[in-house]
Design a protein around this motif. Structure first.
Motif, PDB file in Angstrom:
ATOM      1  N   THR A  55       0.879  -1.170   0.000  1.00  0.00           N
ATOM      2  CA  THR A  55       0.000   0.000   0.000  1.00  0.00           C
ATOM      3  C   THR A  55       0.921   1.225   0.000  1.00  0.00           C
ATOM      4  O   THR A  55       1.875   1.272   0.781  1.00  0.00           O
ATOM      5  N   PRO A  56       0.684   2.208  -0.866  1.00  0.00           N
ATOM      6  CA  PRO A  56       1.549   3.401  -0.880  1.00  0.00           C
ATOM      7  C   PRO A  56       1.612   4.046   0.510  1.00  0.00           C
ATOM      8  O   PRO A  56       0.588   4.155   1.198  1.00  0.00           O
ATOM      9  N   TRP A  57       2.801   4.461   0.906  1.00  0.00           N
ATOM     10  CA  TRP A  57       2.961   5.005   2.251  1.00  0.00           C
ATOM     11  C   TRP A  57       2.087   6.234   2.474  1.00  0.00           C
ATOM     12  O   TRP A  57       1.673   6.507   3.600  1.00  0.00           O
ATOM     13  N   GLU A  58       1.760   6.951   1.411  1.00  0.00           N
ATOM     14  CA  GLU A  58       0.919   8.145   1.556  1.00  0.00           C
ATOM     15  C   GLU A  58      -0.492   7.793   2.024  1.00  0.00           C
ATOM     16  O   GLU A  58      -1.220   8.664   2.492  1.00  0.00           O
ATOM     17  N   GLU A  59      -0.879   6.531   1.910  1.00  0.00           N
ATOM     18  CA  GLU A  59      -2.208   6.078   2.338  1.00  0.00           C
ATOM     19  C   GLU A  59      -2.190   5.439   3.728  1.00  0.00           C
ATOM     20  O   GLU A  59      -3.220   4.977   4.211  1.00  0.00           O
TER      21      GLU A  59
END
Length: 103
Positions: A55-59
């Protein structure tokens, strides 16, 4: 959309939900850090991540990034994830200025 694409999309969404669940479980753990539920959620995250990617770290919830939990889980899987901790710190500062700090 094919059934395979639909299944992959569902798995990606489930993985993001598991990260949110892990953050909540950690917050409500007796010691405020970790619990058996956290272990269970971590294992589910570790099962799905190799199938659909991280999962992208921004999420990811900021406390999981600050404590290195997101990074550790991926390291356990042998997956390199680069988190912009400078950006994470700026987000934390912004939250603190608004007066809604939750570690």
């Amino acid at each position: 959309m094919s059934e395979l694409e639909t299944l992959r999309e569902a798995a990606v969404e489930e993985l993001a939900d598991l990260w949110r669940d892990l953050d909540n479980a950690r917050r409500f753990a007796v010691n405020g850090e970790w619990s058996m539920q956290c272990d269970w959620l971590e294992e589910r995250i570790k099962r799905l991540t190799p199938l659909v990617g991280p999962t992208p770290w921004e999420e990811i919830q900021i406390s999981l990034l600050e404590r290195g939990i997101y990074q550790r889980i991926h390291a356990d899987l042998g997956i390199d994830v680069a988190v912009d901790m400078e950006r994470v710190a700026k987000v934390r500062e912004s939250i603190a200025r608004r007066g809604s700090v939750r570690p």
